[in-house]
Design a protein around this motif. Structure first.
Motif, mmCIF file in Angstrom:
data_model
loop_
_atom_site.group_PDB
_atom_site.id
_atom_site.type_symbol
_atom_site.label_atom_id
_atom_site.label_comp_id
_atom_site.label_asym_id
_atom_site.label_seq_id
_atom_site.Cartn_x
_atom_site.Cartn_y
_atom_site.Cartn_z
ATOM 1 N N UNK A 219 -1.939 7.374 -4.178
ATOM 2 C CA UNK A 219 -2.110 5.946 -2.637
ATOM 3 C C UNK A 219 -3.040 5.067 -2.523
ATOM 4 N N UNK A 220 -4.369 5.054 -3.110
ATOM 5 C CA UNK A 220 -5.058 4.541 -3.779
ATOM 6 C C UNK A 220 -4.922 3.526 -5.207
ATOM 7 N N UNK A 221 -4.067 4.580 -5.938
ATOM 8 C CA UNK A 221 -3.809 3.226 -7.389
ATOM 9 C C UNK A 221 -2.360 2.330 -6.249
ATOM 10 N N UNK A 222 -1.411 3.133 -5.684
ATOM 11 C CA UNK A 222 -0.859 1.901 -5.257
ATOM 12 C C UNK A 222 -1.116 0.663 -4.345
ATOM 13 N N UNK A 223 -2.116 1.184 -3.588
ATOM 14 C CA UNK A 223 -2.468 0.324 -2.303
ATOM 15 C C UNK A 223 -4.118 -0.611 -2.526
ATOM 16 N N UNK A 224 -4.544 0.400 -3.455
ATOM 17 C CA UNK A 224 -5.440 -1.032 -3.599
ATOM 18 C C UNK A 224 -5.462 -2.356 -4.429
ATOM 19 N N UNK A 225 -4.011 -2.593 -5.028
ATOM 20 C CA UNK A 225 -4.538 -4.024 -5.648
ATOM 21 C C UNK A 225 -3.351 -4.718 -4.542
ATOM 22 N N UNK B 108 7.103 7.829 -5.171
ATOM 23 C CA UNK B 108 8.646 6.554 -4.306
ATOM 24 C C UNK B 108 8.534 6.494 -3.030
ATOM 25 N N UNK B 109 7.745 7.348 -1.896
ATOM 26 C CA UNK B 109 7.279 6.887 -0.611
ATOM 27 C C UNK B 109 6.058 6.456 -0.319
ATOM 28 N N UNK B 110 5.503 6.927 -1.281
ATOM 29 C CA UNK B 110 3.906 5.229 -1.841
ATOM 30 C C UNK B 110 4.338 4.171 -1.905
ATOM 31 N N UNK B 111 5.116 4.358 -2.898
ATOM 32 C CA UNK B 111 5.796 2.572 -3.219
ATOM 33 C C UNK B 111 6.086 2.140 -1.988
ATOM 34 N N UNK B 112 7.421 2.389 -1.570
ATOM 35 C CA UNK B 112 7.831 2.149 -0.520
ATOM 36 C C UNK B 112 7.488 1.243 0.666
ATOM 37 N N UNK B 113 6.498 2.432 1.760
ATOM 38 C CA UNK B 113 4.972 2.330 2.420
ATOM 39 C C UNK B 113 4.639 1.259 1.624
ATOM 40 N N UNK B 114 3.688 1.042 0.279
ATOM 41 C CA UNK B 114 2.926 -0.500 -0.472
ATOM 42 C C UNK B 114 3.609 -1.918 -0.386
ATOM 43 N N UNK B 115 5.543 -2.004 -0.704
ATOM 44 C CA UNK B 115 6.160 -2.623 -0.735
ATOM 45 C C UNK B 115 6.240 -3.176 0.473
ATOM 46 N N UNK B 116 6.816 -2.477 1.678
ATOM 47 C CA UNK B 116 6.746 -2.559 3.046
ATOM 48 C C UNK B 116 5.819 -3.912 3.890
ATOM 49 N N UNK B 117 4.513 -2.977 3.050
ATOM 50 C CA UNK B 117 3.028 -3.406 4.090
ATOM 51 C C UNK B 117 2.950 -5.137 3.221
ATOM 52 N N UNK B 118 2.873 -4.850 1.730
ATOM 53 C CA UNK B 118 2.977 -6.188 1.595
ATOM 54 C C UNK B 118 4.185 -7.640 1.721
#
Length: 238
Positions: free
Chosen positions: A67-73, A7-17
């Motif tokens: 992290x890669x699975x979340x951020x690669x897309x 959830x922390x990873x996804x939150x960071x990913x969503x913020x950057x996106x």
């Protein structure tokens, strides 16, 4: 961002996106090395317990892959990915020929690396981090985690090369060297600035041009030089 918390990873990913529309550089530098409690001066002994193996793999391998699975897309064209590894991730430290053969085969998959990590954890239930079965003795679970990270970096580059929706995505793993940090009680001989040089170099590789892919790509790098990881190079005498 906590790499052990999806959830922390996804939150960071969503913020950057949301704020930036995508990502140009991803450096996976999270890592742990567990010691048993010190009983005297100098560095304490490496913790090779089952719990230490499980925690080390969770952070140094599974966490990186999450992290890669979340951020690669959300990577944009010409993005650069750097997996910070270690000299202890040399195949010279892995004596189990079956596992070595698996991790060096040309059609290795991410799932197979994940399974190799799970197998290592399972074997470690018997104690001593699988040393008697040919798993790394040098720094035990930490070394094995970095071997797995180097292996999966090669796979990630191959998979990214097959992505036809984006262009010029490059991933490499590297060692910062023996840097003086809290991780080693500041016993390292490289400064933080020296240790950061190769990761920054890889993160800022120029765009490919003239139909020729930029190099290095899918490699293991030390002091800006490609190391023949498949041949077991890059190890250090301890």
């Amino acid at each position: 961002m906590d790499v052990n918390d999806k959830k922390s990873i996804e939150k960071a990913r969503d913020f950057i996106k949301e704020k930036h529309g995508g990502l140009d550089v991803l450096i996976n530098n999270a890592g742990i090395l567990k010691f048993v409690p010190a009983t005297g001066p100098g560095l304490p002994a490496i913790d090779r317990s089952f719990e230490a193996v499980k925690d080390t793999i969770a952070t140094n391998v599974t966490g990186v892959l999450d992290v890669c699975n979340a951020f690669f897309p959300i990577l944009r064209d010409h993005a650069r990915i750097v997996n910070v590894s270690s000299e202890l991730g040399s195949l010279a430290y892995l004596k189990n020929e079956e596992v070595k053969k698996l991790l060096t085969k040309g059609d290795l998959t991410v799932k197979e690396v994940e399974q190799a990590a799970a197998d290592y954890i399972k074997i470690s239930e018997k104690g001593n981090a699988g040393i008697d079965l040919g798993y790394p003795e040098q720094f035990g679970p930490y070394g094995m985690s970095k071997i797995l990270l180097n292996a999966v970096s090669r796979v990630q580059q191959r998979d990214l090369d097959q992505d036809k929706t984006r262009t010029d995505l490059v991933v490499n793993s590297c060692t910062p060297g023996y840097v003086a940090t809290d991780l080693n009680n500041n016993s390292g001989h490289r400064t933080v600035q020296q240790g950061a040089d190769t990761p920054v170099y890889l993160a800022t590789l120029p765009p490919s041009s003239g139909g020729k892919p930029v190099e290095p790509r899918g490699e293991y790098v030390d002091e800006r030089k490609v190391v023949n990881w498949l041949a077991g190079d890059g190890w250090v005498q301890m």
